[in-house]
Design a protein around this motif. Sequence first.
Motif, PDB file in Angstrom:
ATOM      1  N   GLU A 366      35.152  24.432   1.150  1.00 40.97           N
ATOM      2  CA  GLU A 366      35.156  24.504  -0.264  1.00 40.97           C
ATOM      3  C   GLU A 366      35.018  23.168  -0.916  1.00 40.97           C
ATOM      4  O   GLU A 366      34.483  22.639  -1.976  1.00 40.97           O
ATOM      5  N   ILE A 367      35.924  22.190  -0.624  1.00 42.12           N
ATOM      6  CA  ILE A 367      35.844  20.714  -0.949  1.00 42.12           C
ATOM      7  C   ILE A 367      34.668  20.275  -0.444  1.00 42.12           C
ATOM      8  O   ILE A 367      34.161  19.436  -1.286  1.00 42.12           O
ATOM      9  N   ARG A 368      34.183  20.174   0.762  1.00 44.23           N
ATOM     10  CA  ARG A 368      32.984  19.617   1.080  1.00 44.23           C
ATOM     11  C   ARG A 368      31.714  19.890   0.214  1.00 44.23           C
ATOM     12  O   ARG A 368      31.264  19.282  -0.367  1.00 44.23           O
ATOM     13  N   ASP A 369      31.697  21.325  -0.204  1.00 39.75           N
ATOM     14  CA  ASP A 369      30.773  21.772  -0.789  1.00 39.75           C
ATOM     15  C   ASP A 369      30.809  21.104  -2.397  1.00 39.75           C
ATOM     16  O   ASP A 369      29.853  20.861  -2.940  1.00 39.75           O
ATOM     17  N   ARG A 370      32.123  21.305  -2.964  1.00 42.64           N
ATOM     18  CA  ARG A 370      32.208  20.702  -4.220  1.00 42.64           C
ATOM     19  C   ARG A 370      31.732  19.068  -4.221  1.00 42.64           C
ATOM     20  O   ARG A 370      31.169  18.643  -5.209  1.00 42.64           O
ATOM     21  N   LEU A 371      32.056  18.377  -3.386  1.00 45.49           N
ATOM     22  CA  LEU A 371      31.789  17.042  -3.181  1.00 45.49           C
ATOM     23  C   LEU A 371      30.194  16.607  -3.128  1.00 45.49           C
ATOM     24  O   LEU A 371      29.594  15.901  -3.450  1.00 45.49           O
ATOM     25  N   ALA A 372      29.721  17.486  -2.276  1.00 39.98           N
ATOM     26  CA  ALA A 372      28.200  17.804  -2.270  1.00 39.98           C
ATOM     27  C   ALA A 372      27.339  17.682  -3.519  1.00 39.98           C
ATOM     28  O   ALA A 372      26.355  17.167  -3.745  1.00 39.98           O
ATOM     29  N   ASP A 373      28.019  18.258  -4.525  1.00 34.27           N
ATOM     30  CA  ASP A 373      27.401  18.318  -5.779  1.00 34.27           C
ATOM     31  C   ASP A 373      28.015  17.360  -6.631  1.00 34.27           C
ATOM     32  O   ASP A 373      27.669  17.458  -8.130  1.00 34.27           O
ATOM     33  N   ASP A 374      28.819  16.388  -6.435  1.00 37.66           N
ATOM     34  CA  ASP A 374      29.378  15.265  -7.272  1.00 37.66           C
ATOM     35  C   ASP A 374      28.275  14.419  -7.813  1.00 37.66           C
ATOM     36  O   ASP A 374      27.257  14.395  -7.206  1.00 37.66           O
ATOM     37  N   PRO A 375      28.499  14.136  -9.179  1.00 39.18           N
ATOM     38  CA  PRO A 375      27.579  13.268  -9.950  1.00 39.18           C
ATOM     39  C   PRO A 375      27.532  11.866  -9.532  1.00 39.18           C
ATOM     40  O   PRO A 375      26.364  11.377  -9.933  1.00 39.18           O
ATOM     41  N   ASP A 376      28.590  11.438  -8.755  1.00 40.16           N
ATOM     42  CA  ASP A 376      28.392   9.969  -8.456  1.00 40.16           C
ATOM     43  C   ASP A 376      27.686   9.921  -7.395  1.00 40.16           C
ATOM     44  O   ASP A 376      28.038  10.260  -6.051  1.00 40.16           O
ATOM     45  N   ALA A 377      26.619   8.954  -6.943  1.00 40.86           N
ATOM     46  CA  ALA A 377      25.925   8.753  -5.659  1.00 40.86           C
ATOM     47  C   ALA A 377      26.805   8.287  -4.656  1.00 40.86           C
ATOM     48  O   ALA A 377      26.454   8.561  -3.507  1.00 40.86           O
ATOM     49  N   LYS A 378      27.823   7.332  -5.025  1.00 39.87           N
ATOM     50  CA  LYS A 378      28.477   6.699  -3.938  1.00 39.87           C
ATOM     51  C   LYS A 378      29.677   7.926  -3.129  1.00 39.87           C
ATOM     52  O   LYS A 378      29.591   7.581  -1.905  1.00 39.87           O
ATOM     53  N   VAL A 379      30.089   8.890  -4.025  1.00 43.88           N
ATOM     54  CA  VAL A 379      30.554  10.079  -3.311  1.00 43.88           C
ATOM     55  C   VAL A 379      29.684  10.846  -2.330  1.00 43.88           C
ATOM     56  O   VAL A 379      30.038  10.982  -1.229  1.00 43.88           O
ATOM     57  N   VAL A 380      28.447  11.071  -2.728  1.00 44.13           N
ATOM     58  CA  VAL A 380      27.538  11.785  -2.157  1.00 44.13           C
ATOM     59  C   VAL A 380      27.049  11.059  -0.836  1.00 44.13           C
ATOM     60  O   VAL A 380      27.013  11.561   0.237  1.00 44.13           O
TER      61      VAL A 380
END
Length: 505
Positions: A366-380
Amino acid sequence: MHHILCGLAANPALSSELVDRLISIADDGIATDLACRGDLSRAQAVALAERIDESAVQLAYTGRLTAADIDPSVWPDAALALLDQGAGRSEWARSLAADPVRERREKLAACPGLPSEVVDTLAADPDVRVVAELASWTTPAVTARLAAHPHAEVRRAVAGNEATPPAVLAALVTGKGLPAVRRCLVCDREKTPFIHDPQWLRLDCDLPPGASCDGSHESTVHDMREAALRNPATPIEAVVGFVDDPSMLLRWALAARQDLPLQACARLASDSAPGVRAELAENPAIGDALIRALADDRDLDVRRRLAQHPRVPLDVLTRLARTAKIGDTLLPRVAASSPTEVEGLATSRDPAARMLVAQRRNLPPEIRDRLADDPDAKVVKALAPHPGLTEAQLSAMVDRHGVRVLAKVATNPDASPALLEELVRHKPTVQKVFREVARHRGATASALLVCLADKQARPVAASHPALPPPVIVELLTDADWRVGEAAAANPSLPPAVMSYLVCQQ
């Protein structure tokens, strides 16, 4: 043609008959690749060693040759390799202790489990370098004896040996209870006083830059103290006084000790040398107050090393992530974070915090999938290599962030063949993508053909088994020898071509 034969020697699909043929014509380069093969039989290993003596050492270290295969009078270096692994015979050690070649006696001195009479012989060796090597690895009883050796180089080696008794290490640091040093490598070779100018290059001199002796053997004694400071077996009481020593190297060594008292840590935290502060910043001995103070250090390397501290508070770590240029690294504190802390980092408003936790490769789905949609390119970008991401998620990353995440998406082990093909055809292109796709196990032939157009990716793509055999054959004659060698090592190279290449020699 030689590079082609080296490639074939490493080819896992090469038949045993062709391996025999290569052994019969091997030179040093081909033998090196053959010796790395996991399918060499005992007979082939012996034949290769007989063909190229130097390969016997490599084969001994990999277990292809055993004590039953080795005659130390023929392959003394291979015998040393087995002794180094504790798999040799004691009679070999007795013979090699009298070998006229100093380097072999030096190598023997580092071997474990030597018979006591061999140790005694090496301890009395006429070449001090052999005695010093023995002192670096031998047992507590022998180090205690060698600590009184008249040569400073031997004492330096004793000081670095973690088996040396603490009381002996303390005596080496203070000089109390030991006879005075009489010789060092500098005064062995030069008339004193002598200083080896770091800018002075002499082909007949192998003294280290800055080596000096005015009769007190100062540079070697300094090195001995540094070795003792870095030795965790040295009692802290014997070395803590170096916190204000004029030598930056000694303060640097002290800053790495994990048994430092807090007062000494505080003194080193304000040291004038950035290297000392950087060494301290990573030291588990420092507490929360010093960690927070060092987080504001003006030196970038100090802050970068502080980020590696195993107990750095997460709020400090997040701040460091913005300024310390940490890079694509999973930091120890993040790796050890609790589930609650992981959740807190992943839901932080600060992209730097989310980027830190995105480096983990064991995130809950669930955390992995949430971060996959992160608006920040560095996070993705940090998350993109995480296993378990779907093709749709990876494609969406590319659609939203484009070239900023392309190369990292290409490293994902679950990237589909279709997605990899899209990545190499993406406009604008990202050169690193071609190299990553070229080494990806899921790359298709069509994607690899695109990768071949990139100069840096071409040698990598040439070794990929999904490449069509006719293309592999064509690459054997490539102008870049690295490409030809990679193609020769490709397991999809047709067997008939392998046979032709070997048998025409």
